[in-house]
Design an enzyme around this catalytic site. Structure first.
Site, short mmCIF file in Angstrom:
data_model
loop_
_atom_site.label_atom_id
_atom_site.label_comp_id
_atom_site.label_asym_id
_atom_site.label_seq_id
_atom_site.Cartn_x
_atom_site.Cartn_y
_atom_site.Cartn_z
CB SER A 109 83.67 34.98 58.71
OG SER A 109 84.73 34.29 59.31
CE LYS A 183 88.23 34.30 59.20
NZ LYS A 183 87.13 33.48 59.71
CE LYS A 251 81.22 34.28 55.15
NZ LYS A 251 80.97 33.69 56.48
#
Length: 307
Positions: A109, A183, A251
């Site tokens: 990711s 994502k 994140k």
């Protein structure tokens, strides 16, 4: 499209490289090994690769060496900075060792702009890249039921289908970077689901409702979700072992709410719910729980309630 083998991908024709053998990476790589593919792996901590080595994988000393003996190189590392280092380092990176026609498949990711940068750098060397982050956690990785979001050249994605099919269901999302953008949007939805599930379980418990009965009752209705299927029992059973680290949610959601893209076409919208979820996962990290699974979000809600 130029690939090393215009024929369909098969174990007899394609050598695979794999970089990153954490919880997700090791499970995904293991599925490719089980299907008969030759696998060369690199791990910063070689001890984490022992299980894969026992199944027939070969260990390389650098991402460069992985790429030299592979036609397709998968990466599953932690942060965009790790992706940049592993792929684009001029002396030891994957691209430095990849032969023309080779393909880099980044399942980390990461940031959409970095995915576009890698794609452009690959094309300058007559190689290809696909950004294909995944969703489904450790169980999805183990069972080959991941949702895979692929960005890049559609022909290359289609050519890779036999490999993706071993890992889950691939969805072509558009040009380079679109897989990563998908994502990020996925994580925004997952974060909201985990928050709602955490608060619903705590409310039910405080109201005197058996939490297992609560979950069984609501999961077949509008409140049901894949997040509930994957994490509900774990939350109730206090099983916070990671399928994905909570710190990675900080994140991922940060890439959605904190970062302004490089042009007007990719301007990030105002996302108050995602911003709140990011703050709550940041609380988990501040509490020393960043390496718990994302289902550990319930511990933050419990702390707010003195539990």
């Amino acid at each position: 499209m130029t690939t090393p083998f215009p024929d369909p991908v098969s174990p007899s024709k394609i050598r695979i490289g794999w970089i990153g053998v954490g919880v997700m990476g090791a499970a995904m790589a293991s599925r490719l090994l089980a299907a008969g593919y030759s696998l060369t792996i690199y791990a910063r901590n070689p001890s984490k690769a022992l299980s894969l080595l026992s199944k027939g994988a070969q260990l390389a000393t650098s991402p460069l060496d992985v790429a030299k003996c592979s036609e397709v190189v998968f990466t599953m590392v932690g942060h965009p900075s790790d992706v940049q280092s592993v792929v684009l380092d001029g002396t030891q990176g994957v691209l430095a060792g990849l032969n023309p026609g080779g393909v880099i498949v980044d399942t980390t990711s990461s940031h959409p702009s970095l995915a576009r940068q890698i794609f452009k750098s690959c094309r300058l060397k007559s190689c290809w890249s696909v950004d294909s982050p995944v969703s489904g956690g450790d169980i999805g990785a183990r069972d080959g039921k991941l949702a895979i979001f692929a960005g890049g050249d559609e022909g290359v994605v289609n050519w890779l289908y036999p490999l993706f099919d071993l890992l889950g269901k691939v969805n072509y999302m558009g040009p380079a970077g679109c897989g990563q953008s998908c994502k990020i949007a996925n994580q925004i939805v997952v974060g909201a689901n985990l928050l709602g599930l955490s608060e619903g379980l705590l409310f039910a418990e405080k109201a005197g409702v058996d939490t297992k009965k609560f979950m069984d009752a609501v999961k077949v209705g509008a409140a049901g979700s894949m997040a509930m299927e994957l994490f509900g029992k774990r939350m109730i059973g206090r099983d916070f072992r990671p399928g994905a680290f909570a710190e990675y949610m900080v994140k991922d959601m940060g890439m959605g709410v904190d970062v302004v893209e490089e042009n007007e076409d990719h301007r990030v919208p105002v996302l108050p719910g995602a911003a709140l979820c990011k703050q709550l996962f940041t609380c988990m990290v501040a509490n020393g729980d960043g390496h718990l699974g994302t289902q550990g979000l319930i511990t933050v809600i419990e702390r707010f309630n003195g539990k």
